[in-house]
Design a protein around this motif. Structure first.
Motif, short mmCIF file in Angstrom:
data_model
loop_
_atom_site.label_atom_id
_atom_site.label_comp_id
_atom_site.label_asym_id
_atom_site.label_seq_id
_atom_site.Cartn_x
_atom_site.Cartn_y
_atom_site.Cartn_z
N ILE A 1 55.57 43.02 44.48
CA ILE A 1 55.14 42.36 45.82
C ILE A 1 54.59 43.41 46.66
N ALA A 2 53.51 42.85 47.67
CA ALA A 2 52.89 43.66 48.47
C ALA A 2 51.84 44.48 47.66
N THR A 3 51.79 44.48 46.49
CA THR A 3 50.67 45.10 45.96
C THR A 3 49.85 44.36 44.97
N LEU A 4 48.30 44.62 44.95
CA LEU A 4 47.49 43.95 44.27
C LEU A 4 46.78 44.86 43.14
N PHE A 5 47.14 44.66 41.73
CA PHE A 5 46.34 45.54 41.13
C PHE A 5 44.84 45.21 40.98
N TYR A 6 44.05 46.16 40.62
CA TYR A 6 42.61 45.81 40.30
C TYR A 6 42.15 47.03 39.23
N GLU A 7 41.23 46.45 38.51
CA GLU A 7 40.50 46.97 37.38
C GLU A 7 39.05 46.38 37.21
N ARG A 8 38.32 47.78 37.04
CA ARG A 8 36.82 47.44 37.24
C ARG A 8 36.35 47.03 35.73
N TYR A 9 35.29 46.28 35.66
CA TYR A 9 34.52 46.08 34.40
C TYR A 9 33.09 46.38 34.49
N ASP A 10 32.70 46.49 33.29
CA ASP A 10 31.22 46.92 32.88
C ASP A 10 30.43 45.49 32.65
N ASP A 11 31.10 44.85 31.98
CA ASP A 11 30.36 43.76 31.19
C ASP A 11 31.23 42.43 31.38
N LEU A 12 30.69 41.31 31.90
CA LEU A 12 31.40 39.98 32.12
C LEU A 12 31.66 39.55 30.97
N SER A 13 30.89 39.29 29.94
CA SER A 13 31.11 38.78 28.64
C SER A 13 32.29 39.45 27.96
N ALA A 14 32.30 40.81 27.86
CA ALA A 14 33.34 41.41 27.17
C ALA A 14 34.72 41.04 27.92
N LEU A 15 34.70 41.16 29.45
CA LEU A 15 35.79 40.69 30.11
C LEU A 15 36.31 39.31 29.67
N SER A 16 35.44 38.41 29.58
CA SER A 16 35.75 36.89 29.44
C SER A 16 36.32 36.98 27.91
N GLU A 17 35.94 37.85 26.78
CA GLU A 17 36.63 37.95 25.68
C GLU A 17 38.02 38.60 25.78
N ARG A 18 38.19 39.39 26.71
CA ARG A 18 39.44 39.97 26.82
C ARG A 18 40.33 38.88 27.27
N LEU A 19 39.95 38.37 28.69
CA LEU A 19 40.98 37.16 29.11
C LEU A 19 41.18 36.11 28.23
N THR A 20 40.24 35.73 27.38
CA THR A 20 40.55 34.74 26.03
C THR A 20 41.80 35.24 25.37
N LYS A 21 41.58 36.41 24.78
CA LYS A 21 42.59 36.86 23.90
C LYS A 21 43.76 37.07 24.69
N ASP A 22 43.89 37.31 26.02
CA ASP A 22 45.08 37.26 26.65
C ASP A 22 45.76 35.99 27.36
N ARG A 23 45.21 34.86 26.88
CA ARG A 23 45.37 33.82 27.65
C ARG A 23 46.80 33.37 27.71
N ASP A 24 47.62 33.76 26.59
CA ASP A 24 48.91 33.58 26.89
C ASP A 24 49.88 34.25 27.78
N LEU A 25 49.19 35.22 28.34
CA LEU A 25 49.88 36.29 29.61
C LEU A 25 49.43 35.52 30.86
N LEU A 26 48.51 34.77 30.93
CA LEU A 26 47.92 34.42 32.23
C LEU A 26 48.17 32.82 32.37
N GLN A 27 48.43 32.69 33.87
CA GLN A 27 48.55 31.25 34.11
C GLN A 27 47.48 30.59 34.89
N CYS A 28 46.73 31.43 35.78
CA CYS A 28 45.48 30.78 36.44
C CYS A 28 44.59 31.97 36.22
#
Length: 345
Positions: free
Chosen positions: A281-308
């Motif tokens: 609470i009261a904290t927001l994590f952030y992470e930098r990315y280099d390539d949007l398509s690579a990030l998209s692949e990662r988020l697809t892989k982690d979909r079961d961890l994500l709600q929105c």
């Protein structure tokens, strides 16, 4: 009129009642009871401010209409349901968080055996009482239990990763939906407008970030300038005056500083660079990315961890800024179609 139709109409009338309460029309004894329930809910759970309870009620008033309920149920045939007793173990992190399971069970013709969270007993209890007032046949179809659940056919349980492991074992012999921790994230490109970023602030701060649909982490380009983000979200700065939120802010900041973490801080929100998804609470994590398509692949892989996933023309499956806490009736938690599950079990 058959039972399915009677229950359908009861929920429409519930929506009309909530709308009337919110716009101040046709005040009656039940409106006063709801006002008292809102006050009691705040006493029970200090996170349940009037503003946030009103937001939850408003969201449901928009959905409990003939149009929205008909559209939702048009994808199913509730008349084919085999009536069963469904045990619902509710969470209590945000107001009325268990209501979608509640309506899904009842509107499909089943009996709801409900174990309330100790953090959210007042509001759901009020809705139960009002629904029974509208439609007496629901009296035998809504059972609240403080004891060990028994004599059920199906289970829908929501909890933490730790409690989910217990649920998985305890209810292993019954058909079930077990929900675990999930988090919501946003993907930024640096091209967002001030309005986009202000709307993102709603996704972060509404309900003090306690919901699984609240954004707990943002992904930003490598050289992202945080100044426009901080400027846009300043409108939410009064959140620091809520003592429970402020206590978390002070505690987390102290822990991070003692650990020599590099932080970004605007006086009411801490930004910490972190590869995890679940921020305190009261904290927001952030992470930098280099390539949007690579990030998209990662988020697809982690979909079961994500709600929105929130964004604007970034990755697949995203939803607009500011919309995380306005889900539709068919935005099912964890992507599991509750109604389909109930009808086929």
């Amino acid at each position: 009129m058959n039972d399915h139709r009677k229950i359908f109409i009861a929920f429409i009338k519930l929506g009309d009642f909530i709308s009337g309460f919110l716009n101040g029309s046709d005040q009656n004894a039940w409106h006063q009871k709801l006002e008292e329930a809102i006050a009691l809910a705040k006493q029970e759970n200090g996170w349940f401010t009037r503003e946030h309870v009103i937001h939850a009620l408003s969201s449901w008033a928009e959905l409990l209409t003939h149009k929205e309920l008909s559209k939702w149920l048009s994808y199913y045939d509730p008349t084919k349901n085999r009536p069963k007793t469904v045990a619902i173990i509710m969470a209590g992190n945000i107001p009325l968080v268990g209501f979608h399971d509640f309506i899904s069970v009842l509107i499909t013709g089943n009996k709801a055996l409900v174990k309330l969270s100790s953090n959210d007993t007042i509001l759901i209890s009020f809705i139960r009482d009002y629904l029974i007032h509208l439609e007496p046949l629901l009296k035998d179809r809504i059972i609240f239990s403080d004891d060990k659940l028994k004599d059920f056919d199906v289970v829908i349980a929501t909890g933490s990763d730790n409690t989910a492991r217990y649920f998985e074992y305890y209810f292993r012999k019954s058909p079930h939906i077990i929900r675990k921790n999930r988090n919501s994230i946003a993907v930024l490109t640096g091209q967002e407008s001030p309005d986009d970023l202000e709307a993102l602030g709603r996704d972060i701060f509404l309900y003090y970030g306690l919901g699984c649909r609240n954004v707990s982490k943002i992904f930003v380009p490598k050289n992202y300038d945080f100044a426009p983000f901080f400027k846009a979200i300043y409108i939410y700065s009064d959140i620091i005056h809520q003592h429970k939120y402020a206590n978390n802010y002070d505690y987390n900041k102290a822990v991070y500083l003692m650990s020599n973490f590099k932080l970004l801080d605007n006086g009411f929100l801490i930004l910490k660079e972190d590869t995890g998804y679940s921020s305190p609470i009261a904290t927001l994590f952030y992470e930098r990315y280099d390539d949007l398509s690579a990030l998209s692949e990662r988020l697809t892989k982690d979909r079961d961890l994500l709600q929105c996933i929130v964004g604007k023309d970034t990755v697949a499956g995203q939803i607009p800024f500011g919309s995380t806490q306005r889900p539709s009736l068919y935005d099912y938690a964890d992507g599991v179609d509750t109604v389909d599950f109930l009808l086929k079990t």
